[in-house]
Design a protein around this motif. Sequence first.
Motif, PDB file in Angstrom:
ATOM      1  N   UNK A   1      -6.648  -1.279 -10.515  1.00  0.00           N
ATOM      2  CA  UNK A   1      -5.282  -1.769 -10.398  1.00  0.00           C
ATOM      3  C   UNK A   1      -5.216  -3.106  -9.661  1.00  0.00           C
ATOM      4  N   UNK A   2      -4.240  -3.939 -10.055  1.00  0.00           N
ATOM      5  CA  UNK A   2      -3.772  -4.990  -9.159  1.00  0.00           C
ATOM      6  C   UNK A   2      -2.745  -4.349  -8.226  1.00  0.00           C
ATOM      7  N   UNK A   3      -2.106  -5.143  -7.361  1.00  0.00           N
ATOM      8  CA  UNK A   3      -1.197  -4.520  -6.395  1.00  0.00           C
ATOM      9  C   UNK A   3      -0.014  -3.848  -7.082  1.00  0.00           C
ATOM     10  N   UNK A   4       0.546  -4.497  -8.103  1.00  0.00           N
ATOM     11  CA  UNK A   4       1.675  -3.896  -8.815  1.00  0.00           C
ATOM     12  C   UNK A   4       1.296  -2.534  -9.397  1.00  0.00           C
ATOM     13  N   UNK A   5       0.103  -2.459  -9.964  1.00  0.00           N
ATOM     14  CA  UNK A   5      -0.349  -1.196 -10.536  1.00  0.00           C
ATOM     15  C   UNK A   5      -0.572  -0.137  -9.477  1.00  0.00           C
ATOM     16  N   UNK A   6      -1.137  -0.531  -8.340  1.00  0.00           N
ATOM     17  CA  UNK A   6      -1.364   0.423  -7.262  1.00  0.00           C
ATOM     18  C   UNK A   6      -0.039   0.972  -6.736  1.00  0.00           C
ATOM     19  N   UNK A   7       0.955   0.089  -6.609  1.00  0.00           N
ATOM     20  CA  UNK A   7       2.278   0.538  -6.174  1.00  0.00           C
ATOM     21  C   UNK A   7       2.890   1.481  -7.201  1.00  0.00           C
ATOM     22  N   UNK A   8       2.726   1.168  -8.481  1.00  0.00           N
ATOM     23  CA  UNK A   8       3.245   2.045  -9.529  1.00  0.00           C
ATOM     24  C   UNK A   8       2.573   3.400  -9.517  1.00  0.00           C
ATOM     25  N   UNK A   9       1.268   3.405  -9.289  1.00  0.00           N
ATOM     26  CA  UNK A   9       0.536   4.683  -9.202  1.00  0.00           C
ATOM     27  C   UNK A   9       1.066   5.510  -8.050  1.00  0.00           C
ATOM     28  N   UNK A  10       1.323   4.875  -6.915  1.00  0.00           N
ATOM     29  CA  UNK A  10       1.857   5.596  -5.757  1.00  0.00           C
ATOM     30  C   UNK A  10       3.230   6.169  -6.072  1.00  0.00           C
ATOM     31  N   UNK A  11       4.078   5.372  -6.712  1.00  0.00           N
ATOM     32  CA  UNK A  11       5.448   5.797  -6.984  1.00  0.00           C
ATOM     33  C   UNK A  11       5.541   6.826  -8.100  1.00  0.00           C
ATOM     34  N   UNK A  12       4.473   7.028  -8.852  1.00  0.00           N
ATOM     35  CA  UNK A  12       4.490   8.040  -9.906  1.00  0.00           C
ATOM     36  C   UNK A  12       4.395   9.455  -9.348  1.00  0.00           C
ATOM     37  N   UNK A  13       4.097   9.564  -8.060  1.00  0.00           N
ATOM     38  CA  UNK A  13       3.970  10.881  -7.421  1.00  0.00           C
ATOM     39  C   UNK A  13       5.324  11.346  -6.909  1.00  0.00           C
ATOM     40  N   UNK A  14       5.644  12.599  -7.151  1.00  0.00           N
ATOM     41  CA  UNK A  14       6.991  13.104  -6.883  1.00  0.00           C
ATOM     42  C   UNK A  14       7.331  13.176  -5.404  1.00  0.00           C
ATOM     43  N   UNK A  15       6.327  13.119  -4.545  1.00  0.00           N
ATOM     44  CA  UNK A  15       6.565  13.270  -3.105  1.00  0.00           C
ATOM     45  C   UNK A  15       6.712  11.943  -2.366  1.00  0.00           C
ATOM     46  N   UNK A  16       6.616  10.807  -3.074  1.00  0.00           N
ATOM     47  CA  UNK A  16       6.735   9.511  -2.426  1.00  0.00           C
ATOM     48  C   UNK A  16       8.162   8.978  -2.506  1.00  0.00           C
ATOM     49  N   UNK A  17       8.620   8.224  -1.487  1.00  0.00           N
ATOM     50  CA  UNK A  17       9.980   7.667  -1.520  1.00  0.00           C
ATOM     51  C   UNK A  17      10.172   6.713  -2.697  1.00  0.00           C
ATOM     52  N   UNK A  18      11.319   6.786  -3.332  1.00  0.00           N
ATOM     53  CA  UNK A  18      11.655   5.855  -4.409  1.00  0.00           C
ATOM     54  C   UNK A  18      12.260   4.578  -3.825  1.00  0.00           C
ATOM     55  N   UNK A  19      12.485   3.597  -4.680  1.00  0.00           N
ATOM     56  CA  UNK A  19      12.988   2.301  -4.218  1.00  0.00           C
ATOM     57  C   UNK A  19      14.342   2.400  -3.540  1.00  0.00           C
ATOM     58  N   UNK A  20      15.092   3.445  -3.821  1.00  0.00           N
ATOM     59  CA  UNK A  20      16.429   3.593  -3.256  1.00  0.00           C
ATOM     60  C   UNK A  20      16.450   4.432  -1.983  1.00  0.00           C
ATOM     61  N   UNK A  21      15.284   4.842  -1.496  1.00  0.00           N
ATOM     62  CA  UNK A  21      15.228   5.703  -0.316  1.00  0.00           C
ATOM     63  C   UNK A  21      14.756   4.917   0.903  1.00  0.00           C
ATOM     64  N   UNK A  22      15.179   5.348   2.104  1.00  0.00           N
ATOM     65  CA  UNK A  22      14.893   4.577   3.322  1.00  0.00           C
ATOM     66  C   UNK A  22      13.404   4.364   3.593  1.00  0.00           C
ATOM     67  N   UNK A  23      12.559   5.304   3.223  1.00  0.00           N
ATOM     68  CA  UNK A  23      11.143   5.181   3.539  1.00  0.00           C
ATOM     69  C   UNK A  23      10.360   4.250   2.640  1.00  0.00           C
ATOM     70  N   UNK A  24      11.005   3.684   1.620  1.00  0.00           N
ATOM     71  CA  UNK A  24      10.281   2.890   0.634  1.00  0.00           C
ATOM     72  C   UNK A  24       9.680   1.617   1.231  1.00  0.00           C
ATOM     73  N   UNK A  25      10.492   0.851   1.964  1.00  0.00           N
ATOM     74  CA  UNK A  25      10.038  -0.451   2.469  1.00  0.00           C
ATOM     75  C   UNK A  25       8.830  -0.330   3.394  1.00  0.00           C
ATOM     76  N   UNK A  26       8.850   0.542   4.400  1.00  0.00           N
ATOM     77  CA  UNK A  26       7.650   0.662   5.246  1.00  0.00           C
ATOM     78  C   UNK A  26       6.430   1.170   4.485  1.00  0.00           C
ATOM     79  N   UNK A  27       6.643   2.023   3.496  1.00  0.00           N
ATOM     80  CA  UNK A  27       5.522   2.513   2.691  1.00  0.00           C
ATOM     81  C   UNK A  27       4.873   1.356   1.918  1.00  0.00           C
TER      82      UNK A  27
END
Length: 253
Positions: free
Chosen positions: A194-220
């Motif tokens: 992955x490049x960084x965009x792909x790595x971020x997408x892989x992380x966000x594909x998991x149901x337990x990670x904060x989505x872009x609209x949730x408070x924990x997204x930015x620090x993650x």
Amino acid sequence: MDSTKRFSNRVEDYVRYRPHYPAEIIGFLQDNYDLTIHKLIADIGAGTGISTELFLDAGYRTIAVEPNTEMREKAIELLDSYLGFTATDGTAENTGLLSASIDAVIAGQAFHWFNAEETRKEFKRILKPGGIVVLIWNERKTESAFEKEYDQLIIKHGQDYVKVDHRNIDTEHIEAFYAPEPCKLQVFPNKQIFDFEGLAGRLLSSSYMPTKNEPGYAPMINDLQQLFNRYQQQELITINYDTKVYVGQLSTC
């Protein structure tokens, strides 16, 4: 959260960034379990059809059973051009399939969401005599320095990762599902780059990670960027997997 609805808002990331499965799985099943291509496959908890596609590409007729509407509709969009493809609304515990109609039940990255006792009864009902159950996981390796830190990042920011991680279903649980029949484990190497965009997408594909609209997204994402910067090679990072394939039959008793 209802496990059948966990991925409704992650379908696009799931399709783009989840790992596929090694094609060698097909040869392994054909050589060791007589899984000739005229046999009918049921992919239970098929999601967007990643595991379904593996068998369709090899020429099998495959029924994708998936309770999540958004994921099932995406599977239909992606796979409907295959002549052997069918999709249906159902769960592992209540597939809606005909009794003694299926030669092989597969579940890719899904069995840990099932009620094992009820699923076992249902699989026994829908399988033909001598039919097999194939449970597949892409298990992220945690051996390199990057892999260890990436896992810790997920633990830190994941909302219920420790609770729902598929690795909670260990070999003992899986052997108990097949018992008293034996099951065989075969492991295949797998990876994603992955490049960084792909790595971020892989992380966000998991149901337990904060989505872009949730408070924990930015620090993650900030932590992920720092991790990527430390370990990237030519702006790329590799995630390695052991693709674990458990195969066996269910006793008719």
